[in-house]
Enzyme design. Structure first.
Site, PDB file in Angstrom:
ATOM      1  N   TRP A 191       0.867  -1.190   0.000  1.00  0.00           N
ATOM      2  CA  TRP A 191       0.000   0.000   0.000  1.00  0.00           C
ATOM      3  C   TRP A 191       0.898   1.233   0.000  1.00  0.00           C
ATOM      4  O   TRP A 191       1.849   1.320   0.792  1.00  0.00           O
ATOM      5  CB  TRP A 191      -0.889  -0.030   1.245  1.00  0.00           C
ATOM      6  CG  TRP A 191      -1.706   1.210   1.457  1.00  0.00           C
ATOM      7  CD1 TRP A 191      -2.481   1.857   0.530  1.00  0.00           C
ATOM      8  CD2 TRP A 191      -1.824   1.962   2.676  1.00  0.00           C
ATOM      9  NE1 TRP A 191      -3.083   2.956   1.106  1.00  0.00           N
ATOM     10  CE2 TRP A 191      -2.697   3.046   2.419  1.00  0.00           C
ATOM     11  CE3 TRP A 191      -1.299   1.822   3.956  1.00  0.00           C
ATOM     12  CZ2 TRP A 191      -3.049   3.977   3.393  1.00  0.00           C
ATOM     13  CZ3 TRP A 191      -1.645   2.748   4.925  1.00  0.00           C
ATOM     14  CH2 TRP A 191      -2.514   3.809   4.644  1.00  0.00           C
ATOM     15  N   ASP A 272      -0.985  -5.513   9.297  1.00  0.00           N
ATOM     16  CA  ASP A 272      -1.897  -4.434   8.910  1.00  0.00           C
ATOM     17  C   ASP A 272      -3.195  -5.123   8.475  1.00  0.00           C
ATOM     18  O   ASP A 272      -3.211  -5.844   7.470  1.00  0.00           O
ATOM     19  CB  ASP A 272      -1.282  -3.633   7.751  1.00  0.00           C
ATOM     20  CG  ASP A 272      -2.186  -2.483   7.308  1.00  0.00           C
ATOM     21  OD1 ASP A 272      -3.303  -2.338   7.844  1.00  0.00           O
ATOM     22  OD2 ASP A 272      -1.756  -1.719   6.413  1.00  0.00           O
ATOM     23  N   LYS A 308     -13.230   0.046   5.615  1.00  0.00           N
ATOM     24  CA  LYS A 308     -13.820  -0.761   4.534  1.00  0.00           C
ATOM     25  C   LYS A 308     -14.956  -1.655   5.035  1.00  0.00           C
ATOM     26  O   LYS A 308     -16.038  -1.661   4.475  1.00  0.00           O
ATOM     27  CB  LYS A 308     -12.767  -1.662   3.861  1.00  0.00           C
ATOM     28  CG  LYS A 308     -11.413  -1.052   3.676  1.00  0.00           C
ATOM     29  CD  LYS A 308     -11.437   0.075   2.653  1.00  0.00           C
ATOM     30  CE  LYS A 308     -10.187   0.910   2.805  1.00  0.00           C
ATOM     31  NZ  LYS A 308      -9.347   0.971   1.659  1.00  0.00           N
TER      32      LYS A 308
HETATM   33  N1  PGU Z   1      -3.699  -0.372   5.254  1.00  0.00           N
HETATM   34  C1  PGU Z   1      -4.008  -0.786   4.028  1.00  0.00           C
HETATM   35  C2  PGU Z   1      -3.381  -2.040   3.523  1.00  0.00           C
HETATM   36  C3  PGU Z   1      -4.908  -0.063   3.232  1.00  0.00           C
HETATM   37  O1  PGU Z   1      -5.212  -0.505   2.024  1.00  0.00           O
HETATM   38  C4  PGU Z   1      -5.468   1.124   3.738  1.00  0.00           C
HETATM   39  C5  PGU Z   1      -6.405   1.959   2.917  1.00  0.00           C
HETATM   40  C6  PGU Z   1      -5.130   1.499   5.045  1.00  0.00           C
HETATM   41  C7  PGU Z   1      -4.240   0.735   5.780  1.00  0.00           C
HETATM   42  C8  PGU Z   1      -5.638   2.737   5.723  1.00  0.00           C
HETATM   43  O2  PGU Z   1      -6.951   2.971   5.681  1.00  0.00           O
HETATM   44  P1  PGU Z   1      -7.646   3.907   6.756  1.00  0.00           P
HETATM   45  O3  PGU Z   1      -8.750   4.557   6.025  1.00  0.00           O
HETATM   46  O4  PGU Z   1      -6.647   4.836   7.285  1.00  0.00           O
HETATM   47  O5  PGU Z   1      -8.145   2.975   7.795  1.00  0.00           O
HETATM   48  N2  PGU Z   1      -6.145   1.984   1.562  1.00  0.00           N
HETATM   49  C9  PGU Z   1      -7.109   2.457   0.593  1.00  0.00           C
HETATM   50  C10 PGU Z   1      -7.725   3.809   0.936  1.00  0.00           C
HETATM   51  C11 PGU Z   1      -7.128   5.039   0.421  1.00  0.00           C
HETATM   52  C12 PGU Z   1      -5.816   5.387   1.076  1.00  0.00           C
HETATM   53  O6  PGU Z   1      -4.796   5.183   0.426  1.00  0.00           O
HETATM   54  O7  PGU Z   1      -5.822   5.815   2.249  1.00  0.00           O
HETATM   55  C13 PGU Z   1      -6.518   2.328  -0.786  1.00  0.00           C
HETATM   56  O8  PGU Z   1      -7.177   2.719  -1.740  1.00  0.00           O
HETATM   57  O9  PGU Z   1      -5.428   1.756  -0.917  1.00  0.00           O
END
Ligand code: PGU
Length: 463
Positions: A191, A272, A308
């Site tokens: 990510w 995570d 999510k």
């Molecule tokens: N860890 C992972 C693996 C994730 O994909 C995301 C969110 C998070 C943590 C953090 O999400 P929080 O909203 O802080 O709980 N990833 C999404 C959302 C957009 C972003 O980058 O924050 C994504 O599209 O990859």
């Protein structure tokens, strides 16, 4: 002079059509340009005083050395999407669930919990630094199961965090303070924000191999040898389920081997968990990797997010859990997490914490949540299948698209390179991250064929 483009920009006729605030800023900018051009001598003293002070304010900024930051690789995609006026545009950038009509979705169970909360008219006093006690209990139990020895023996230090990101950041601060010579191993790819989080916390990191473009699958041997080669006592960041961006998870057997190596090397597993329940539709199944590590008696860190699985993106609700060897250690770790949180943001927001606590604590709402989560996961699976069918039906090159069906969770890692991803956006108005990831949560059945056309064109006609 009057014909100078700079001065004509400053003319009142050009600016009079602008709304008041914009006109002020416009004139301010033009005035500063004009000053540079004319110099002070040509202006009467009253005007000069006004203009000089304005000009100084604009031109001698203490912030002039601050350069423009690049757009965020994920959240910046949504900004570009909003600016596009094409009817066919699709936002497959951010991982945010949409309905079949491509509308944002507030879960019914969340609306019910909020209605109850309104009736109870609870106050808005500060939460304790560690967050809402009922939330912290619920979140740890959801992760490990209520009967897990780590819960019964009170070996988990749980602190409510600002969603997944804030919880990871708090853990990074703990690592920086108490393990200054350790580094974090991060999967390649991962990510996009992981590296930023550790960089800003000044925690060194390096990557372990994860994705093999040749097999469009897991590079398991590479992963194992990189984890083995890392200095003893490293933190190994693992995606609990639905690896982002690849959608490829280790099998249960592979998880066991990963745990063996981590144990042998005295590493500290750091999970995570941003998609519990969203990958398989089952909360328990998606927590099985974490539970297996805990069952081995290892100490580990787990960041959780409710963005999510409960659609609480903007409520910023999540937690950091540290499983410790004893309740005494957990107690001390928790006290230090609180100490780190206090100067960062003091204490966390209450609304999302109450929603989670009320849903998990009420058996009817809890069952309803599980059903809604399974239906969200089901919709994503069905568009995944439809996209695959459309690709197979339309592409007669013989390319094997079955990797799409093997991936799980919100995303599909298409294998498209940056130029091909640019073509998806520039020609087809399909917004996605430049690493070739698409969020299937932003796709409807009606758009699968269009997306398949875009992918086939980008794949075969752009190198
Ligand atoms: N860890 C992972 C693996 C994730 O994909 C995301 C969110 C998070 C943590 C953090 O999400 P929080 O909203 O802080 O709980 N990833 C999404 C959302 C957009 C972003 O980058 O924050 C994504 O599209 O990859």
């Amino acid at each position: 002079m009057a014909s100078s483009p700079i001065l004509s920009l400053a003319s009142s006729t050009a600016s009079s059509a602008l709304p008041c605030r914009r006109r002020f800023l416009h004139n301010l900018k033009a005035t500063s340009n004009q000053m540079t051009f004319l110099g002070n001598d040509h202006i009467n003293s009253k005007q000069s005083f006004f203009r000089t002070s304005m000009s100084v304010a604009v031109e001698n900024s203490k912030f002039t050395d601050i350069t423009m930051a690049p757009p965020d690789p994920i959240l910046g995609v949504s900004e570009a999407f909003r600016a596009d006026t094409n009817e066919m545009k699709l936002n497959l950038g951010v991982g945010a669930y949409r309905t079949e009509d491509l509308q944002p979705y507030v879960l019914n169970v969340v609306k019910k919990a909020e209605t109850l909360m309104l009736e109870w008219a609870e106050n808005k006093e500060y939460l304790p630094i560690e967050g809402l006690a009922a939330f912290n209990k619920a979140t740890a139990e959801l992760l490990f199961g209520t009967e897990n020895p780590v819960i019964l023996q009170q070996r988990v230090a749980t602190v409510q965090g600002l969603s997944g990101t804030g919880s990871l950041r708090l853990a990074a601060a703990l690592i920086e303070r108490y393990f200054p010579s350790s580094k974090v191993l991060i999967s390649s790819p991962t990510w996009g924000n992981h590296k930023n989080i550790f960089n800003d916390a000044r925690v060194p990191w390096s990557e372990y191999r994860y994705y093999d473009p040749k097999t469009v699958g897991l590079d398991f041997d590479g992963m194992i040898s990189d984890i083995k080669a890392a200095p003893e006592g490293s933190f190994v960041l693992l995606h609990g389920c639905a690896h982002n961006p690849t959608g490829i998870d280790p099998t249960p057997e592979q998880w066991e081997i990963i745990a063996d190596v981590i144990q042998e090397k005295n590493h500290i597993p750091f999970f995570d968990v941003a998609y519990q329940g969203f990958a398989s539709g089952s909360l328990d199944k998606d927590a099985s990797s974490v539970r297996m590590f805990a069952a081995r008696g290892l100490e580990l860190l787990i960041a959780q997010s409710y963005s999510k699985n409960l659609g609480l993106y903007a409520e910023r609700i999540g937690a950091i859990n540290v499983v410790c060897s004893s309740s005494d250690v957990a107690h001390r770790v928790k006290s230090q997490l609180k100490r780190l949180a206090r100067p960062m943001y003091s204490n966390p927001p209450i609304h999302g914490a109450r929603i989670v606590a009320n849903i998990v604590g009420n058996s009817d709402l809890f069952s309803e949540w599980k059903e809604e989560m399974a239906s969200m996961a089901g919709r994503i699976k069905s568009v995944r299948k439809k996209l695959y069918d459309s690709l197979c039906a339309k592409d007669n090159s013989g390319k094997d698209w079955s990797f799409i069906l093997k991936q799980i969770g919100m995303f599909s890692f298409t294998g498209l390179n940056k130029a091909q991803s640019d073509n998806m956006t520039n020609k087809w108005h399909v917004y996605m991250t430049k690493d070739g990831r698409i969020s299937l949560a932003g796709l409807s059945s009606a758009n699968c064929e269009y997306l398949a056309d875009a992918i086939i064109d980008s794949y075969h006609n752009v190198s």
